[in-house]
Design an enzyme around this catalytic site. Structure first.
Site, PDB file in Angstrom:
ATOM      1  N   ASP A  40       2.679  -1.062  -2.692  1.00 43.58           N
ATOM      2  CA  ASP A  40       3.615  -0.193  -1.993  1.00 43.58           C
ATOM      3  C   ASP A  40       4.892  -1.003  -1.824  1.00 43.58           C
ATOM      4  O   ASP A  40       4.876  -2.245  -1.872  1.00 43.58           O
ATOM      5  CB  ASP A  40       3.047   0.292  -0.649  1.00 43.58           C
ATOM      6  CG  ASP A  40       3.816   1.522  -0.150  1.00 43.58           C
ATOM      7  OD1 ASP A  40       4.890   1.818  -0.712  1.00 43.58           O
ATOM      8  OD2 ASP A  40       3.349   2.180   0.802  1.00 43.58           O
TER       9      ASP A  40
HETATM   10  C1  BGC Z   1       5.949   4.616   0.771  1.00 39.87           C
HETATM   11  C2  BGC Z   1       5.396   5.078  -0.550  1.00 39.87           C
HETATM   12  C3  BGC Z   1       6.531   5.388  -1.492  1.00 39.87           C
HETATM   13  C4  BGC Z   1       7.396   4.157  -1.634  1.00 39.87           C
HETATM   14  C5  BGC Z   1       8.585   4.363  -2.547  1.00 39.87           C
HETATM   15  C6  BGC Z   1       6.943   3.495   0.606  1.00 39.87           C
HETATM   16  O1  BGC Z   1       7.570   3.216   1.816  1.00 39.87           O
HETATM   17  O2  BGC Z   1       4.891   4.200   1.613  1.00 39.87           O
HETATM   18  O3  BGC Z   1       4.575   6.200  -0.370  1.00 39.87           O
HETATM   19  O4  BGC Z   1       6.020   5.806  -2.716  1.00 39.87           O
HETATM   20  O5  BGC Z   1       7.907   3.790  -0.355  1.00 39.87           O
HETATM   21  O6  BGC Z   1       9.493   5.242  -1.986  1.00 39.87           O
END
Ligand code: BGC
Length: 766
Positions: free
Chosen positions: A233
């Site tokens: 993530d």
């Molecule tokens: C989120 C993800 C997301 C990623 C990119 C993160 O903060 O938890 O779900 O895909 O950011 O935007």
């Protein structure tokens, strides 16, 4: 596409620095390229229910603009459709959009279990039940990937709240981990093979998900056979070398070279085997070349926003759950005099905030749809602010006056954006007070009241008893108003069912005492009893149970058949049931199959959903729905053997309208080998010893030797000992108590002899 030999060949030409550099992003959304070595870059984008392709500055909280795209209904509503085909269709549409926009991987689906109604991202997640989350997300992944676009199932794993999401440790038992939290990922990973898995920010039992060997290597790769890439993530990586060694392939987004340098240093200092780095780069190149295959090669795909808007409307209608409908208040007649009240009728709340936020190309609210359809007999009063909790006497008065004049008041209420979002959790389950006040005042004045809800997760409903009808629309996507028009006026029958329980109040929720935990620890004390598994076991009243939802029609269930009355653990069981539409409206019904466990001494839920299907039925029409149950339909995760286990005994196959309304059931007997100990000692109790068929006779012999001379019981003994006590005082005693029971006849040497004899028999390799 490049063959593994070609990829190996490319890797052999890379310097250590180049290899390390490929292990993290180039920018916020791109992987690194090394053009001189023939390595291209690919783009990934959020997800999950629309394309958030950012053309300017990237961010992961939805703050900067992305391209104009189509926002489909949020995950919560998609799960409520219980329609696997429809979710697949949405996936296909998203896949096409990605192809047209040169996006190689879309960051979804988000399948974390809804442990608490307070989780800020519940709108994005699917269900409190792992089977539903697993089945639905499998369809989504298959849909997207059928267009040769990758998915990234997220957030792996046990990421069930937003509070301190980078540091909190989700502490839980192995059984809850396997049965509830991992099971939502296991099905789609095994069956739909997502190109990537996104590991979560949190810790699991103390270990960061991004560095968790047990999670990313032992379970994901070795047990489930995952062959794709694990992506972090955004910003989830702490120790890059440890993460790499333990199974994390790609760090996202860029670390501005910092962590790449860490990797180089680790190899140079002999802390990281270069072979591990090579294997990782090979795996990443496979993904990059696979994704790159499509770039500039997608001319047959256009991002047809209007077409997908119409699809979003079709889908949205199936996400709505009719929670209450006294005296068939809904559907409304198009010529009825309707007082439309509430800010969300005009400016609907249709999507959640954060990384899932879509920059919509158009938005249709209920009033827009009424206008488009030429409805003139309606008034509109805003009633309350749609963005804050500010009560306005004037707005309320206007709403009440309009309601007095109308046949029905149609109130569009729910949660403002600020009440639920990525990044933080809710503090309570209440709607804004200003809305509740308007609902209360309008209810006093109106002939009939219909509440239309816009929210991403369960809310308390103090108005539930008074309202004539309640339509839960969740966050229905950009075409929500069109879908509301179709359902409210009866062009379509509502067919959504709750994929989560609505408790009466927050305090009823099983995680209440342990959400969001203390500082960096959240203990999952409710264990496997999440959602209906808890409420049903505790026989608690709930506002609306799991699986619940009404229709404009009625259905009859007949002819439940199972292929056998008795099976061996591990065998399949076929089930069929007939459903008939006995109402006057063409409608869809969600047929739900639950398995009830009647026998095992192990603590288990009353029932668990193990099958569902959605069927469309014309009035009078009958269809037969079939299910195939397998080992996992009956099993629980037994920590003693580190495996799934089906205990012998009776199981009920139940067909229900929801977890609280079972309409048909049949029982099946399952034969299974018991799990028996492979060793006994002084503290083993008599009940366990005597229940073990392998050694029962030997232990009996020993027991008869320990019985003191038989004599009549004294009156006092008879009075103070009933049969149950007598059983317990002997059977729950440890083997060493033979000393006392035999009044000193059995000394420790005899016990040692017995243990030697029985342990030879029960030893594992026997
Ligand atoms: C989120 C993800 C997301 C990623 C990119 C993160 O903060 O938890 O779900 O895909 O950011 O935007």
């Amino acid at each position: 596409m490049k063959s593994s030999e070609e990829i190996k060949q490319i890797v052999s030409t890379l310097t250590l620095e180049e290899k390390a550099s490929l292990c993290s992003g180039l920018t916020f959304w791109f992987t690194k390229d090394i053009p001189e070595k023939g390595i291209p870059k690919i783009m990934v984008s959020d997800g999950p229910v629309g394309l958030r392709k950012q053309d300017l500055k990237g961010d992961h909280l939805g703050m900067n603009d992305s391209i104009k795209a189509v926002c489909f209904p949020a995950g919560v509503g998609m799960a409520a459709t219980f329609n696997k085909e429809l979710y697949k269709e949405m996936g296909e549409a998203l896949g096409e959009e990605c192809r047209a926009e040169d996006v190689a991987v879309i960051l979804g689906p988000a399948v974390n279990i809804k442990r608490s109604p307070l989780c800020g991202r519940n709108f994005e997640y699917l269900s409190e039940d792992p089977f539903v989350a697993s089945e639905m997300s499998t369809s989504y992944i298959k849909g997207v990937q059928s267009k040769h676009v990758g998915t990234s199932i997220k957030h792996f794993a046990v990421n069930n709240m937003e509070t301190r999401r980078f540091s909190a440790s989700s502490n839980l038992s192995e059984r809850a981990f396997r049965e509830i939290y991992l099971a939502a990922f296991e099905g789609p990973i095994r069956n739909a093979k997502p190109w990537t898995v996104m590991c979560s920010y949190n810790r699991i039992n103390g270990e960061l998900a991004s560095e968790n060997k047990y999670l990313l290597t032992d379970i994901l790769r070795h047990e489930w056979g995952f062959e794709g890439n694990v992506v972090s993530d955004w910003g989830a990586v702490s120790n890059r070398a440890k993460a790499l060694t333990n199974g994390l392939n790609l760090e996202m987004p860029t670390s501005y070279g910092e962590n790449d340098r860490e990797l180089v240093k680790a190899v140079e200092e002999g802390k990281l085997d270069e072979k591990i780095l090579d294997a990782n780069v090979e795996s990443l190149l496979k993904l990059i070349f696979e994704g790159y295959d499509n770039i500039g090669n997608s001319s047959e795909f256009v991002f047809d926003r209007d077409k997908h808007h119409d699809l979003a409307a079709e889908i949205a209608a199936e996400t709505f759950v009719l929670l209450k409908n006294e005296e068939n208040t809904l559907p409304l007649k198009k010529d009825a005099k309707i007082a439309v009240i509430g800010a969300y009728a005009k400016t609907p709340r249709y999507q959640g905030g954060g990384s899932a936020h879509i920059n919509c190309h158009k938005i249709v609210g209920f009033l827009d749809a009424c206008k488009e359809n030429g409805l003139s007999n309606i008034s509109y009063a805003q009633g309350f602010s749609g963005t804050a909790d500010d009560f306005s006497e004037a707005l309320c008065e206007e709403a009440v006056n309009n309601a007095k004049d109308a046949d029905v008041a149609l109130i569009f209420a729910g949660l403002p954006d600020i009440f639920e979002s990525e990044g933080y959790d809710r503090k309570h389950m209440q709607m804004p007070k200003c809305q509740l006040k308007v609902i209360e005042e309008v209810s006093k004045a109106a002939k009939k009241v219909v509440i239309v809800l816009h929210n991403g997760s369960p809310i308390e409903m103090p108005f539930a008893d008074k309202a004539d009808a309640i339509l839960e629309c969740y966050l229905g996507g950009q075409a929500v108003g069109k879908a509301q028009f179709d359902v409210i006026f009866g062009d379509k029958s509502p067919s959504g069912r709750l994929a989560e329980t609505f408790p009466i109040k927050l305090e009823d929720n099983p995680s209440y005492l342990n959400f969001p935990g203390t500082l960096n620890n959240v203990n999952y004390c409710e264990d496997i009893f999440v959602g209906y598994r808890y409420y049903d076991k505790k026989k608690m009243n709930v506002l609306f149970p799991f699986g619940f939802g009404l229709s404009y029609s009625e259905f009859r269930y007949d002819n439940l058949k199972i292929s056998k009355d008795e099976i061996n653990a591990g065998d399949e069981l076929n089930v069929s049931v007939d459903i008939t539409n006995i109402g006057n409206t063409e409608s869809k019904e969600v047929v739900q199959l639950y398995v009830k466990n009647c026998t095992t001494p192990v603590l288990r839920p009353i029932r668990e959903i193990k099958g569902f299907d959605k069927v469309n039925l014309k009035p009078g029409e009958t269809k037969t729905v079939t299910f195939t149950l397998n080992k996992r339909s009956f099993a629980y995760y037994e920590e003693k053997i580190s495996d799934w286990y089906v205990p012998a005994g009776e199981y009920e196959i139940e067909i229900g309208k929801n977890s609280r309304d079972i309409v048909l059931s049949k029982s099946v007997n399952i034969k299974s080998e018991p799990i028996l100990p492979d060793h006994y000692d002084y503290n083993s109790i008599m009940e366990d010893l005597l229940n073990d068929p392998r050694i029962k006779d030997i232990v009996m012999r020993y027991c008869s030797a320990m019985a003191p001379e038989s004599r009549e019981k004294s009156e006092i003994e008879k009075e103070s000992m009933n049969e149950e006590m007598e059983y317990a005082s002997f059977m729950y005693s440890p083997l060493r108590s033979g000393l006392y029971f035999s009044e000193g006849k059995i000394l420790y040497d005899k016990i040692d002899e017995l243990l030697e004899e029985i342990n030879k028999i029960v030893a594992k390799d026997n």
